[in-house]
Design an enzyme around this catalytic site. Structure first.
Site, PDB file in Angstrom:
ATOM      1  N   GLY A 164      -4.471 -12.367  -4.848  1.00 26.99           N
ATOM      2  CA  GLY A 164      -3.359 -12.066  -3.933  1.00 26.99           C
ATOM      3  C   GLY A 164      -2.667 -11.344  -4.710  1.00 26.99           C
ATOM      4  O   GLY A 164      -1.738 -11.116  -4.085  1.00 26.99           O
ATOM      5  N   LEU A 165      -2.518 -12.539  -5.672  1.00 22.72           N
ATOM      6  CA  LEU A 165      -0.783 -12.719  -6.787  1.00 22.72           C
ATOM      7  C   LEU A 165      -1.062 -12.192  -7.936  1.00 22.72           C
ATOM      8  O   LEU A 165      -0.351 -12.418  -9.032  1.00 22.72           O
ATOM      9  CB  LEU A 165      -0.451 -14.179  -6.476  1.00 22.72           C
ATOM     10  CG  LEU A 165      -0.945 -15.001  -5.423  1.00 22.72           C
ATOM     11  CD1 LEU A 165      -0.851 -16.725  -5.552  1.00 22.72           C
ATOM     12  CD2 LEU A 165       0.449 -14.626  -4.759  1.00 22.72           C
ATOM     13  N   SER A 166      -2.701 -11.166  -8.056  1.00 18.37           N
ATOM     14  CA  SER A 166      -2.042 -10.244  -9.685  1.00 18.37           C
ATOM     15  C   SER A 166      -2.227 -11.623 -10.497  1.00 18.37           C
ATOM     16  O   SER A 166      -1.910 -11.471 -11.860  1.00 18.37           O
ATOM     17  CB  SER A 166      -0.292  -9.559  -9.484  1.00 18.37           C
ATOM     18  OG  SER A 166      -0.482  -9.111  -8.507  1.00 18.37           O
ATOM     19  N   HIS A 189       1.043  -1.025  -0.244  1.00 18.00           N
ATOM     20  CA  HIS A 189      -0.014  -0.149   0.103  1.00 18.00           C
ATOM     21  C   HIS A 189       0.695   1.529  -0.189  1.00 18.00           C
ATOM     22  O   HIS A 189       0.582   1.940   0.401  1.00 18.00           O
ATOM     23  CB  HIS A 189      -1.052  -0.173   0.837  1.00 18.00           C
ATOM     24  CG  HIS A 189      -1.967  -1.236   1.223  1.00 18.00           C
ATOM     25  ND1 HIS A 189      -3.169  -0.741   0.124  1.00 18.00           N
ATOM     26  CD2 HIS A 189      -1.946  -2.312   1.427  1.00 18.00           C
ATOM     27  CE1 HIS A 189      -3.957  -1.740   0.120  1.00 18.00           C
ATOM     28  NE2 HIS A 189      -2.855  -2.934   0.812  1.00 18.00           N
ATOM     29  N   ASP A 229       1.269  -3.773  -9.862  1.00 22.34           N
ATOM     30  CA  ASP A 229       1.235  -5.281  -9.739  1.00 22.34           C
ATOM     31  C   ASP A 229       2.002  -5.135 -11.799  1.00 22.34           C
ATOM     32  O   ASP A 229       2.510  -6.438 -12.256  1.00 22.34           O
ATOM     33  CB  ASP A 229       0.075  -5.745  -9.665  1.00 22.34           C
ATOM     34  CG  ASP A 229       0.027  -5.901  -8.355  1.00 22.34           C
ATOM     35  OD1 ASP A 229       1.007  -5.802  -7.651  1.00 22.34           O
ATOM     36  OD2 ASP A 229      -1.245  -5.978  -7.671  1.00 22.34           O
TER      37      ASP A 229
HETATM   38  C1  GLA Z   1      -3.135  -4.555  -4.756  1.00 24.39           C
HETATM   39  C2  GLA Z   1      -2.670  -3.431  -5.861  1.00 24.39           C
HETATM   40  C3  GLA Z   1      -1.651  -2.617  -5.569  1.00 24.39           C
HETATM   41  C4  GLA Z   1      -1.123  -2.137  -4.675  1.00 24.39           C
HETATM   42  C5  GLA Z   1      -1.551  -4.088  -3.778  1.00 24.39           C
HETATM   43  C6  GLA Z   1      -0.988  -3.118  -2.051  1.00 24.39           C
HETATM   44  O1  GLA Z   1      -2.016  -5.707  -5.564  1.00 24.39           O
HETATM   45  O2  GLA Z   1      -2.846  -3.716  -7.367  1.00 24.39           O
HETATM   46  O3  GLA Z   1      -0.947  -1.977  -7.061  1.00 24.39           O
HETATM   47  O4  GLA Z   1      -1.517  -1.168  -4.279  1.00 24.39           O
HETATM   48  O5  GLA Z   1      -2.364  -4.194  -3.900  1.00 24.39           O
HETATM   49  O6  GLA Z   1       0.527  -2.960  -1.824  1.00 24.39           O
END
Ligand code: GLA
Length: 400
Positions: free
Chosen positions: A140-142, A50, A188
């Site tokens: 949470g792995l993009s 964040h 990400d």
């Molecule tokens: C998600 C968002 C990123 C980043 C993270 C927190 O993955 O896509 O841009 O803000 O949360 O670090």
């Protein structure tokens, strides 16, 4: 998934295996060979959470898991999309009809990239696309960034646009912010586009300057585990946007462009100035201390003191849990249990509210730590987590 799955799978091998299958399916769907096949990875973030929408510092690395796309260009204004991961027929749309905010399906990610490229003035006149992703969705792995970046890279090559990884990442972020409607930062997409095998990516999100930091845990007898809690999260659901707005309020109250501009040494004075804005004070404290933690981790890694990053990761988790308030009971349980079972450090990774945690452990402690986490989840009545070892892998590339 067993605890060892993913470990030892190199990015290129996984990409090439998938390329054959994805190319074959493309032929069935569209009646011709694809002009190429590309792969783009998901990521974990080692530290710097964040901070990216506060112009701060992050340090992700790419996973071996990739989204793979077989693509051919079209010159008739038609975009055709298909995914091996969704039970639905080919979706066909005219590129000049793409409108932000109108698509609530998976197709918004690839279509959003086409929209963003065209809006930036690139003459992308259509494509046939078949996608298949091994990046776990909602973990949470993009997985979204991987889909965006693989499509952007394919179109960059097929249309000879000459854009570099940073430029592609920015266009993908725009697709996600405007077309999909999720107010995410730049981490990400940059990770997926720019990471290198064997390295973590130290990224300054203000100017996108980067440094590849060697990160070879196996050589030092350690391993990084990813624990997917299987609690689904979504960034368009409001809480992420609220944190972002709170940080912007903090910057405005402190008279700086972004929270990155508050030096760690001035934190106490800044908190004082925020007076009784308790919520904003907590957000500011997280962001400013988190930027300092990234700095500390870079220093330790460059000094070869890898084990010492463990407590810094764990401190980052406490800050995300207590100050930024984006953790959840499952993520806290992974961290507490792993550390109690002997891990060097652990933290949630990514946006939070579910998703995954990372655990840094001695190779010799991996089995005990994994078992402790699995047992703790069973005892708490949580879903069985997916645990796998992650090695820093290659960023987006053409595989065929
Ligand atoms: C998600 C968002 C990123 C980043 C993270 C927190 O993955 O896509 O841009 O803000 O949360 O670090």
């Amino acid at each position: 998934m067993t605890k060892s799955q993913g470990q030892g799978m190199s990015g290129s091998t996984a990409g090439e295996t998938a390329a054959g299958a994805v190319g074959g399916r493309f032929r069935e769907l569209y009646g011709a060979e694809p002009q190429g096949v590309w792969a783009a990875p998901g990521r974990v973030n080692l530290i710097g959470e964040h901070t990216d929408y506060n112009d701060g510092f992050v340090m992700p690395f790419a996973l071996p898991h990739t989204a793979v796309a077989a693509v051919s260009r079209r010159d008739d204004g038609v975009l055709r999309l298909h995914s091996a991961d969704v039970a639905a027929p080919v979706v066909e749309v005219a590129v000049d009809s793409l409108t932000p905010g109108t698509d609530k399906n998976w197709t918004a990610y690839p279509a959003g990239v086409v929209w963003a490229l065209r809006e930036a003035g690139h003459a992308v006149s259509g494509a046939d696309i078949h996608l298949a992703s091994a990046v776990p969705a909602g973990a949470g792995l993009s997985s979204s960034a991987a889909l965006e970046v693989v499509v952007a890279l394919a179109l960059n090559d097929l249309y000879a646009l000459g854009l570099d990884g940073r430029q592609l990442a920015l266009l993908c972020q725009r697709a996600e912010n405007v077309y999909v409607g999720a107010p995410v930062g730049i981490m990400d997409q940059t990770a997926s586009a720019c990471c290198e095998s064997g390295h973590a990516l130290f990224l300054d999100t203000r100017d996108l300057s980067q440094r590849q930091i060697p990160f070879d845990l196996a050589a030092e007898g350690m391993r990084l585990l990813v624990v997917d809690t299987r609690v689904k999260h979504s960034h368009s659901e409001g809480e992420y946007g609220k944190r972002r707005a709170g940080c912007e309020k903090g910057a405005a109250l402190l008279g700086v462009d972004a929270l990155r501009d508050v030096p760690h040494a001035d934190l106490d004075a800044a908190l004082e100035r925020l007076g009784d804005e308790e919520e904003v004070r907590r957000l500011v404290r997280h962001v400013v201390t988190e930027d300092a933690r990234v700095d500390r981790v870079v220093t330790l890694l460059e000094a070869g003191d890898t084990r010492a990053i463990g407590p810094v990761l764990t401190a980052g988790h406490a800050s995300l849990r207590d100050d930024f308030r984006v953790s959840c009971p499952e993520l806290d349980l992974v961290v507490d249990t792993a550390v109690a079972a002997g891990a060097l450090g652990a933290r949630m990774t990514g946006g939070g509210f579910g998703g995954s945690a990372i655990v840094l452990a001695e190779e010799t402690d991996v089995d005990a730590v994994t078992e402790a986490v699995e047992n703790a989840f069973a005892a708490a009545g949580f879903k069985t987590p997916r645990v796998f070892g992650a090695v820093p892998s290659a960023g987006a590339r053409r595989v065929r």
